[in-house]
Design an enzyme around this catalytic site. Structure first.
Site, PDB file in Angstrom:
ATOM      1  N   ARG A 321       0.825  -1.210   0.000  1.00 51.66           N
ATOM      2  CA  ARG A 321       0.000   0.000   0.000  1.00 51.66           C
ATOM      3  C   ARG A 321       0.859   1.259   0.000  1.00 51.66           C
ATOM      4  O   ARG A 321       0.458   2.291  -0.534  1.00 51.66           O
ATOM      5  CB  ARG A 321      -0.956  -0.039   1.204  1.00 51.66           C
ATOM      6  CG  ARG A 321      -2.086  -1.075   0.991  1.00 51.66           C
ATOM      7  CD  ARG A 321      -2.632  -1.570   2.303  1.00 51.66           C
ATOM      8  NE  ARG A 321      -3.833  -2.394   2.185  1.00 51.66           N
ATOM      9  CZ  ARG A 321      -3.842  -3.716   1.996  1.00 51.66           C
ATOM     10  NH1 ARG A 321      -2.693  -4.379   1.869  1.00 51.66           N
ATOM     11  NH2 ARG A 321      -4.982  -4.381   1.919  1.00 51.66           N
ATOM     12  N   GLY A 389      -1.211 -11.969  -4.850  1.00 49.78           N
ATOM     13  CA  GLY A 389      -2.653 -11.729  -4.950  1.00 49.78           C
ATOM     14  C   GLY A 389      -3.009 -10.293  -4.585  1.00 49.78           C
ATOM     15  O   GLY A 389      -3.865  -9.666  -5.216  1.00 49.78           O
ATOM     16  N   ARG A 417      -5.999 -18.256  -9.094  1.00 50.01           N
ATOM     17  CA  ARG A 417      -6.776 -17.737  -7.953  1.00 50.01           C
ATOM     18  C   ARG A 417      -7.996 -16.932  -8.420  1.00 50.01           C
ATOM     19  O   ARG A 417      -7.962 -16.283  -9.457  1.00 50.01           O
ATOM     20  CB  ARG A 417      -5.863 -16.910  -7.040  1.00 50.01           C
ATOM     21  CG  ARG A 417      -4.798 -17.792  -6.401  1.00 50.01           C
ATOM     22  CD  ARG A 417      -3.918 -17.037  -5.472  1.00 50.01           C
ATOM     23  NE  ARG A 417      -4.639 -16.562  -4.307  1.00 50.01           N
ATOM     24  CZ  ARG A 417      -4.098 -15.781  -3.385  1.00 50.01           C
ATOM     25  NH1 ARG A 417      -2.856 -15.387  -3.510  1.00 50.01           N
ATOM     26  NH2 ARG A 417      -4.797 -15.393  -2.344  1.00 50.01           N
ATOM     27  N   SER A 462     -12.938  -9.931   3.024  1.00 48.64           N
ATOM     28  CA  SER A 462     -11.668  -9.846   2.314  1.00 48.64           C
ATOM     29  C   SER A 462     -11.154  -8.415   2.254  1.00 48.64           C
ATOM     30  O   SER A 462     -11.797  -7.525   1.696  1.00 48.64           O
ATOM     31  CB  SER A 462     -11.818 -10.384   0.889  1.00 48.64           C
ATOM     32  OG  SER A 462     -10.708  -9.977   0.118  1.00 48.64           O
ATOM     33  N   GLN A 464      -8.623  -7.545   0.596  1.00 48.29           N
ATOM     34  CA  GLN A 464      -8.203  -7.242  -0.777  1.00 48.29           C
ATOM     35  C   GLN A 464      -9.372  -6.705  -1.583  1.00 48.29           C
ATOM     36  O   GLN A 464      -9.229  -5.747  -2.342  1.00 48.29           O
ATOM     37  CB  GLN A 464      -7.613  -8.493  -1.432  1.00 48.29           C
ATOM     38  CG  GLN A 464      -6.274  -8.884  -0.804  1.00 48.29           C
ATOM     39  CD  GLN A 464      -5.678 -10.135  -1.408  1.00 48.29           C
ATOM     40  OE1 GLN A 464      -6.316 -10.811  -2.214  1.00 48.29           O
ATOM     41  NE2 GLN A 464      -4.466 -10.454  -1.012  1.00 48.29           N
ATOM     42  N   ASP A 610      -3.911 -15.386   7.564  1.00 44.14           N
ATOM     43  CA  ASP A 610      -2.653 -15.863   6.970  1.00 44.14           C
ATOM     44  C   ASP A 610      -1.847 -16.754   7.915  1.00 44.14           C
ATOM     45  O   ASP A 610      -0.814 -17.289   7.538  1.00 44.14           O
ATOM     46  CB  ASP A 610      -1.790 -14.666   6.557  1.00 44.14           C
ATOM     47  CG  ASP A 610      -2.408 -13.921   5.382  1.00 44.14           C
ATOM     48  OD1 ASP A 610      -3.174 -14.536   4.626  1.00 44.14           O
ATOM     49  OD2 ASP A 610      -2.121 -12.718   5.232  1.00 44.14           O
ATOM     50  N   ARG A 641      -4.646 -24.198   1.398  1.00 41.20           N
ATOM     51  CA  ARG A 641      -3.896 -24.363   2.650  1.00 41.20           C
ATOM     52  C   ARG A 641      -4.498 -25.399   3.583  1.00 41.20           C
ATOM     53  O   ARG A 641      -3.803 -25.901   4.475  1.00 41.20           O
ATOM     54  CB  ARG A 641      -3.744 -23.007   3.356  1.00 41.20           C
ATOM     55  CG  ARG A 641      -2.726 -22.132   2.637  1.00 41.20           C
ATOM     56  CD  ARG A 641      -2.499 -20.812   3.322  1.00 41.20           C
ATOM     57  NE  ARG A 641      -1.417 -20.098   2.637  1.00 41.20           N
ATOM     58  CZ  ARG A 641      -1.196 -18.797   2.750  1.00 41.20           C
ATOM     59  NH1 ARG A 641      -1.974 -18.046   3.512  1.00 41.20           N
ATOM     60  NH2 ARG A 641      -0.194 -18.236   2.115  1.00 41.20           N
ATOM     61  N   ARG A 682       4.028 -19.639   3.137  1.00 39.30           N
ATOM     62  CA  ARG A 682       3.660 -19.819   4.543  1.00 39.30           C
ATOM     63  C   ARG A 682       3.621 -21.304   4.935  1.00 39.30           C
ATOM     64  O   ARG A 682       3.867 -21.658   6.080  1.00 39.30           O
ATOM     65  CB  ARG A 682       2.329 -19.131   4.838  1.00 39.30           C
ATOM     66  CG  ARG A 682       2.399 -17.632   4.575  1.00 39.30           C
ATOM     67  CD  ARG A 682       1.370 -16.841   5.325  1.00 39.30           C
ATOM     68  NE  ARG A 682       1.251 -15.509   4.747  1.00 39.30           N
ATOM     69  CZ  ARG A 682       2.087 -14.491   4.996  1.00 39.30           C
ATOM     70  NH1 ARG A 682       3.109 -14.650   5.813  1.00 39.30           N
ATOM     71  NH2 ARG A 682       1.900 -13.325   4.422  1.00 39.30           N
TER      72      ARG A 682
HETATM   73  C1  S3P Z   1      -4.255  -9.122   2.304  1.00 34.41           C
HETATM   74  C2  S3P Z   1      -5.500  -9.635   2.575  1.00 34.41           C
HETATM   75  C3  S3P Z   1      -5.762 -11.039   2.831  1.00 34.41           C
HETATM   76  C4  S3P Z   1      -4.493 -11.805   3.128  1.00 34.41           C
HETATM   77  C5  S3P Z   1      -3.377 -11.451   2.180  1.00 34.41           C
HETATM   78  C6  S3P Z   1      -3.054  -9.970   2.255  1.00 34.41           C
HETATM   79  C7  S3P Z   1      -4.094  -7.670   2.047  1.00 34.41           C
HETATM   80  O1  S3P Z   1      -6.339 -11.620   1.674  1.00 34.41           O
HETATM   81  O2  S3P Z   1      -4.736 -13.195   3.096  1.00 34.41           O
HETATM   82  O3  S3P Z   1      -2.204 -12.179   2.494  1.00 34.41           O
HETATM   83  O4  S3P Z   1      -2.952  -7.179   2.062  1.00 34.41           O
HETATM   84  O5  S3P Z   1      -5.109  -7.012   1.842  1.00 34.41           O
HETATM   85  P1  S3P Z   1      -7.954 -11.657   1.469  1.00 34.41           P
HETATM   86  O6  S3P Z   1      -8.380 -10.268   1.300  1.00 34.41           O
HETATM   87  O7  S3P Z   1      -8.147 -12.472   0.222  1.00 34.41           O
HETATM   88  O8  S3P Z   1      -8.477 -12.313   2.698  1.00 34.41           O
END
Ligand code: S3P
Length: 729
Positions: A321, A389, A417, A462, A464, A610, A641, A682
């Site tokens: 970010r 991701g 994914r 989520s 993300q 995570d 996982r 991980r």
């Molecule tokens: C993250 C959000 C999580 C996490 C990833 C980092 C982020 O994913 O598992 O390692 O930086 O916003 P999800 O939003 O898919 O849960």
């Protein structure tokens, strides 16, 4: 493995095979065959104890051998097969070690009318500029790739035996079709050798040769290193694979001709474009293929404890970010503590590719010259995001409202994914994004200047997805708001505020709209609690541990791992709590404790999303049963996982039963064994920690992606007391 190994042709390759086979106890005796003119080399091989015996008679050399390896130049192989035919045995494993495969198969088919089922064509991708048995090395094949090209007729049992043999020499085995092998090698090995030989030949013949070589700088030496290779061997290889090589030479000539024309007509731009494309393509190939060519295995000896003080690398989420918002800000943003792992670097390169000047990282320091909300430029090529991701989903939101199109790609894991979770709500805002039929990357984002704010009720918790929509909201008309079913990490919201950009938070809803600008700021990235988690578990499960983790981010949306471990009875203390740049930080002391199994409260799932791989290891060491539910999301992380951890734990003798949305683990003894991380960083680090409580050695394969989030993991962990070693191959 074998009683008698026979090597036909004891040069650099044959000699090194013999040395390595002996060193690794793969055979009892080694014989060799050679021609009259090879006599002194054979005598030397015996003197050096590379071989036990030799013969100039094929019958004698191969008598009673259970494995025969032909390591002559490829041009000599047809003759060798004819000599071997009368003494051929169906029980013996035959292999070659040549650099071309089509000609080997053709020669065998001619001599035997069909490809013998017990011949496994092999090509070790290893060599040296020196030749002859004196140059033979025991470790020539260590951590090198060997390509096996079995045909339809080849017997599977012999293929397995061949693979075991090369693995025994320390090599990683890959499989290819014969033709595929020759096409790939023509481009990646044979053509470069020809170019190197020809260039030195050309320059060497010039009158001023002395001058040229006197002033030959690094570039010339680097580029022509392979022209020191054995000419006879290369003459053989080139002739054997000429079918594949000739068209490549033609393409090269035409490329050179176009460069000539660019120079003749002063086409500066075309020239620059050609060089730029090549440079970027090289970087991309290195980024993409480093992981594949360099597989890393961790070997962890059982036992040990963790002691000392340590600062683990910077937070991955915050590092991503910092680059994104720093790039969109006006002014210069300085970042310290930036995570120099592959994932965060993928984000950094992506913004560089969109015209942002970013300096560093240098010891965690990054300087970003923000271009403002409307300052990004169209990337010239698809943006490769590796394993990350977070990069893909967040950048996707950001690009939806740009004035240009872009393509986002990733590695095998990322390309599998789910992306609909972001592309569907973005489409509701008016975004135009193309994906594969399965809704996965590559994503082609057609920038739209008329995005509309929406309200989105996220079906899954989520961060993300939330962050993706907030970033798209920076470019949309009206308000964009997101509600989350459970709290998720809020670094995007906090950092937007840090850049003085208004974000409204009411209960479980966050709202943003297009107004104003982001003001550059300085960011101090705390250590990643997700990386600290390995040590929180490691020090809890290993007796006599006492470890302090410094400057760790303890944002309440990330501390589920601490809550869960404390419920299990862990001894964890938060010291020196403070706020750094809008994020809470603490030093965390953790000491060994007897853990007990628990039913993990579902409210902690998103807050520890995570950390479950390593929490499963904690559960395996706890007394009683641990039950995780409500964590289906774990199935779509860098790997599945739930499945991958259950498989690995079962290999180590733990009673771990996967369920649709979690796992049931009965604590007990962790044994030794070889587990696969499936390229998931991980998972790899979690099994490394399991070694602290294992009864024997744990080998963990596929650990190269540990660099995505925790560069230097093995070195640091070893310093703290884990007996871990790394093998590259
Ligand atoms: C993250 C959000 C999580 C996490 C990833 C980092 C982020 O994913 O598992 O390692 O930086 O916003 P999800 O939003 O898919 O849960």
């Amino acid at each position: 493995m074998f009683n008698k190994l026979c090597i036909i042709g004891v040069g650099l390759i044959g000699g090194s095979i013999a040395r390595a086979a002996r060193q690794n106890n793969l055979c009892t005796t080694i014989s060799a065959y050679g021609r009259e003119e090879d006599l002194s080399n054979l005598q030397r091989a015996q003197e050096l104890k590379v071989i036990d015996s030799y013969s100039l008679e094929m019958a004698e050399a191969v008598a009673n051998a259970d494995c025969v390896i032909i390591a002559t130049p490829v041009g000599a192989m047809a003759g060798i097969f004819k000599q071997l035919a009368p003494f051929w045995s169906e029980k013996v494993l035959y292999m070659d070690a040549g650099s071309t495969k089509g000609n080997v198969v053709t020669a065998l088919t001619e001599v035997f009318t069909a490809m013998p089922p017990n011949f496994v064509p092999a090509h070790p991708i290893a060599g040296a500029e020196n030749s002859g048995v004196d140059a033979a090395l025991t470790d020539l094949f260590q951590r090198k790739r060997v390509i096996l090209t079995p045909c339809v007729q080849t017997d599977k049992g012999f293929v397995q035996q061949a693979a075991r043999f090369w693995q025994g020499l320390g090599s990683t085995v890959s499989y290819m079709l014969v033709e595929q092998h020759d096409t790939v090698l023509a481009a990646t090995s044979h053509l470069p050798h020809i170019i190197a030989f020809v260039l030195v030949d050309l320059l060497g013949k010039k009158d001023e040769q002395d001058e040229i070589f006197k002033y030959a700088a690094g570039g010339f030496k680097d580029f022509t290193r392979i022209a020191s290779s054995d000419p006879t061997m290369w003459q053989d290889i080139c002739l054997a694979n000429k079918q594949q090589i000739i068209p490549l030479i033609e393409q090269l000539c035409s490329e050179l001709n176009s460069v000539k024309k660019m120079l003749q007509h002063n086409q500066t731009q075309a020239l620059c474009d050609t060089f730029t494309y090549a440079r970027n393509a090289r970087q991309r190939f290195l980024d993409q293929h480093n992981n594949m060519t360099q597989s890393i295995t961790f070997t962890v000896q059982a036992g040990g404890h963790l002691q000392g003080q340590v600062r683990v690398p910077g937070d991955k989420s915050i590092s991503h970010r910092s680059i994104m918002l720093g790039s969109l800000a006006e002014g210069v943003t300085h970042v310290s503590g930036f995570l120099e792992g592959d994932d965060a670097l993928a984000t950094l390169r992506a913004f560089q590719a969109m015209g942002v000047k970013i300096e560093g990282p240098e010891k965690g320091q990054v300087t970003i010259h923000g271009v403002g909300l409307d300052g990004l430029q169209a990337p010239k090529e698809p943006i490769y995001l590796g394993n990350s991701g977070t990069s893909m989903r967040l950048i996707c939101g950001l690009l939806a409202g740009q004035k240009f199109d872009a393509i986002l790609t990733g590695d095998k894991s990322l390309s599998g994914r789910p992306m609909r979770r972001v592309t569907d709500p973005l489409a509701k805002m008016g975004a135009v994004i193309e994906s594969t039929e399965n809704g996965t990357a590559p994503l082609t984002i057609r920038g739209q200047s008329n995005l509309q704010g929406i309200h989105y009720d996220m079906p899954i918790a989520s961060a993300q997805v939330k962050s993706c929509l907030l970033l798209a909201g920076l470019y949309a008309q009206g308000e964009t708001s997101v509600t989350e079913p459970a709290p998720t990490r809020d670094h995007t919201e906090r950092m937007l505020s840090g850049f003085a950009y208004p974000v409204k938070k009411e209960g479980n809803q966050v709202t943003i709209s297009r107004q104003g600008k982001l003001n550059a700021t300085d960011i101090d990235v705390p250590s990643d609690i997700s990386s600290a988690a390995f040590f929180l578990v490691g020090a809890s499960i290993a007796e006599n541990s006492d470890l302090t983790l410094q400057h760790v981010g303890i944002n309440p949306t990330r501390t589920g791992v601490i809550n869960i471990l404390q419920l299990m009875g862990a001894n964890i203390e938060l010291l020196n709590q403070r706020a750094v740049g809008g994020e809470p930080v603490a030093d965390i002391r953790v000491r060994s404790a007897a853990l007990k199994g628990i039913a993990i409260p579902e409210e902690f799932v998103a807050l520890a999303i995570d950390e479950f791989p390593v929490l499963f290891v904690a559960a395996a060491c706890a007394e009683g049963t641990t039950i995780l539910t409500g964590a289906k999301e774990l199935r779509v992380k860098e790997s599945d996982r739930i499945q991958v951890m259950a498989d690995g734990l079962q290999i180590l003798g733990v009673d771990a039963q996967p369920t649709e949305d979690g796992m049931v683990i009965k604590g007990g003894t962790i044994g030794g064994g070889s587990v696969i991380s499936h390229g998931d960083h991980r998972i790899a680090m979690s099994f490394a920690m399991a070694g602290l409580r294992a009864t024997s050695t744990i080998e963990i394969q596929d650990c190269e992606n540990v660099n995505t989030s925790f560069p230097g993991f093995a070195v640091l962990t070893k310093k703290l007391g884990l007996n871990i070693s790394t093998q590259e191959g």
